[in-house]
Design an enzyme around this catalytic site. Structure first.
Site, PDB file in Angstrom:
ATOM      1  N   SER A 142       0.844  -1.197   0.000  1.00  8.80           N
ATOM      2  CA  SER A 142       0.000   0.000   0.000  1.00  8.80           C
ATOM      3  C   SER A 142       0.872   1.235   0.000  1.00  8.80           C
ATOM      4  CB  SER A 142      -0.909   0.029   1.231  1.00  8.80           C
ATOM      5  OG  SER A 142      -1.577   1.275   1.333  1.00  8.80           O
ATOM      6  N   TYR A 156      -1.885  -0.926  10.207  1.00  5.39           N
ATOM      7  CA  TYR A 156      -1.875  -1.167   8.760  1.00  5.39           C
ATOM      8  C   TYR A 156      -0.605  -0.628   8.120  1.00  5.39           C
ATOM      9  CZ  TYR A 156      -3.450  -0.995   3.883  1.00  5.39           C
ATOM     10  OH  TYR A 156      -3.558  -1.145   2.516  1.00  5.39           O
TER      11      TYR A 156
END
Length: 248
Positions: A142, A156
């Site tokens: 990401s 995350y």
């Protein structure tokens, strides 16, 4: 990278929807036999398989929680039994629920790391005995590993930054076998998950990109297809941002 039958095979974790489903569909269209894992969305996984087979491709769906090493290993073994060699591994499965740092439970942090970091590590180990020389391992990270615009994403972001580091380390470990390992970091992508976000968040994310739009799962799938092909044989250990200029 050709198999004895002339057909390559791929294992794609988290392939029942969104980016994973687009990757499976694209690789199948390129003649790759694909196996996709899913955790809870069996109906969605079946739909992906039906769509691929209806178009003349080969696909199977395997239930496997990426936080469970035994299930990941079983998925690799079942893929090998079905297809023989596994030429391509795409570590796409991931979770990213937000939570304020001071309220984040250790269980939340541990599961995020288990799915997003340990999962790719275990999957790579499980696939390796079935992967020929010049195989491909492609991680889906990401862009939040590089730019974090919102709070509540500490677990995350940590996991995706760790995945980029794991990519570099595996590239070094597996390079002598001709196996490449690369990391794609998508920016804002239009999926069923992002479509449910509030309008303000969507507008802020759109404005943060140079292209002033969200990307599509198919655009990420196209990059995966390139990295999985012969033309990308000299690319390894790389992290590639596919983010519409989100990090520029």
């Amino acid at each position: 990278m050709s198999s004895p039958s002339g057909r390559r095979a791929a294992l794609i974790t988290g392939g029942s929807r969104g980016i994973g489903a687009a990757i499976a569909t694209r690789l199948a269209a390129d003649g790759v036999r694909v196996a996709i894992t899913y955790n809870s969305s069996s109906a969605a996984a079946d739909d992906v398989v039906k769509s691929i087979t209806a178009a003349g491709g080969h696909a199977l769906a395997l239930c496997a929680d990426s936080a469970d090493p035994d299930q990941l290993r079983a998925a690799a073994e079942e893929t090998s039994r079905a297809y023989g060699k596994i030429h391509i591994l795409v570590n796409n499965a991931g979770i990213g629920e937000a939570a304020p740092f001071d309220e984040m439970s250790l269980e939340h942090f541990d599961r995020t790391m288990a799915v997003n970091v340990r999962g790719p590590f275990v999957a790579a180990q499980a696939v390796l005995p079935h992967m020929p020389e010049n195989g491909r391992i492609i991680n889906i990270g990401s862009v939040f590993a590089d730019r974090t615009p919102f709070g509540g994403m500490s677990a995350y972001v940590t996991s995706k930054a760790a995945l980029a580091g794991l990519t570099r380390a595996l590239a070094r470990d597996l390079g002598a076998r001709g196996i490449t390992v690369n990391n794609i970091q998508p920016g804002p992508i239009s999926t069923d998950l992002t479509s449910s976000s509030d309008t303000h968040t969507h507008d802020v994310m759109t404005a943060a990109t140079a292209l002033r739009r969200f990307g599509t799962p198919e655009e990420i799938a196209g990059l995966v297809a390139y990295l999985a092909g012969e033309e990308a044989a000299y690319i390894t250990g790389a992290t590639i941002n596919a983010d519409g200029g989100y990090t520029t």
